[in-house]
Design an enzyme around this catalytic site. Structure first.
Site, PDB file in Angstrom:
ATOM      1  N   HIS A   1      19.423 -16.967 132.358  1.00  0.00           N
ATOM      2  CA  HIS A   1      20.481 -17.953 132.601  1.00  0.00           C
ATOM      3  C   HIS A   1      21.542 -17.495 133.609  1.00  0.00           C
ATOM      4  O   HIS A   1      22.463 -18.262 133.905  1.00  0.00           O
ATOM      5  CB  HIS A   1      21.168 -18.301 131.278  1.00  0.00           C
ATOM      6  CG  HIS A   1      21.904 -17.127 130.710  1.00  0.00           C
ATOM      7  ND1 HIS A   1      21.249 -16.113 130.056  1.00  0.00           N
ATOM      8  CD2 HIS A   1      23.205 -16.783 130.752  1.00  0.00           C
ATOM      9  CE1 HIS A   1      22.124 -15.192 129.701  1.00  0.00           C
ATOM     10  NE2 HIS A   1      23.322 -15.581 130.123  1.00  0.00           N
TER      11      HIS A   1
ATOM     12  N   HIS B   1      25.763 -18.426 137.414  1.00  0.00           N
ATOM     13  CA  HIS B   1      25.544 -18.689 135.990  1.00  0.00           C
ATOM     14  C   HIS B   1      24.935 -20.076 135.832  1.00  0.00           C
ATOM     15  O   HIS B   1      25.578 -21.074 136.147  1.00  0.00           O
ATOM     16  CB  HIS B   1      26.864 -18.590 135.226  1.00  0.00           C
ATOM     17  CG  HIS B   1      26.683 -18.374 133.770  1.00  0.00           C
ATOM     18  ND1 HIS B   1      26.297 -19.379 132.913  1.00  0.00           N
ATOM     19  CD2 HIS B   1      26.806 -17.257 133.018  1.00  0.00           C
ATOM     20  CE1 HIS B   1      26.210 -18.888 131.688  1.00  0.00           C
ATOM     21  NE2 HIS B   1      26.501 -17.604 131.728  1.00  0.00           N
TER      22      HIS B   1
END
Length: 150
Positions: A59, A74
């Protein structure tokens, strides 16, 4: 020497203050902007700058240009809770990457089903906001200039 950080995906630039997470919204991680990918089903997320891939999670990843400065990408908010679902890694931690190189392919269905935000903060670590010129809010394509470090 000025450095340009490219958009790692196509979407709409939004200010960090609009990210639905106080850690990013208050720039506690560092200054930057975010990109909303919109309604796409799958995203290819690339390296925004050349450097060493010092951290790689499904992620999120960090590319360091020099030992004291990195760029964090992110993918979504609270997507760590997906435990990798929907993320396909195309690179390995520790490798040198060029700007535009594929890092992650993201199938956004898992994030949307879990009701996670798919907004992507792009943050410059270990720098001050006054050293940055940020892209204006609005549409951006992968590879376009996103942040300039002076």
């Amino acid at each position: 020497m000025a450095v340009t950080i490219a958009a790692p995906l196509t979407g709409t630039v939004i200010p960090l203050t609009e990210v639905p997470d106080p850690v990013f919204a208050k720039a506690l991680v560092g200054p930057g902007v975010a990109i909303d990918p919109g309604e796409v089903a799958t995203l290819t997320v690339t390296a925004p700058v050349a450097g060493k891939l010092t951290s790689l999670k499904p992620h999120a990843y960090v590319i360091s240009r020099q030992p004291d400065q990195g760029v964090l990408v992110h993918l979504g908010i609270d997507t760590v809770h997906l435990k990798g679902a929907g993320f396909t890694l195309r690179a390995e931690a520790g490798q040198q990457v060029e700007a535009g190189e594929e890092i992650v392919v993201w199938d956004l269905a898992a994030a949307r089903e879990a009701e996670k935000s798919v907004v992507v903060p792009v943050v410059v670590l270990e720098t001050d906001a006054e050293n940055l010129t940020l892209a204006e809010a609005g549409p951006i394509s992968s590879g376009d200039p996103l942040i300039r470090i002076s």
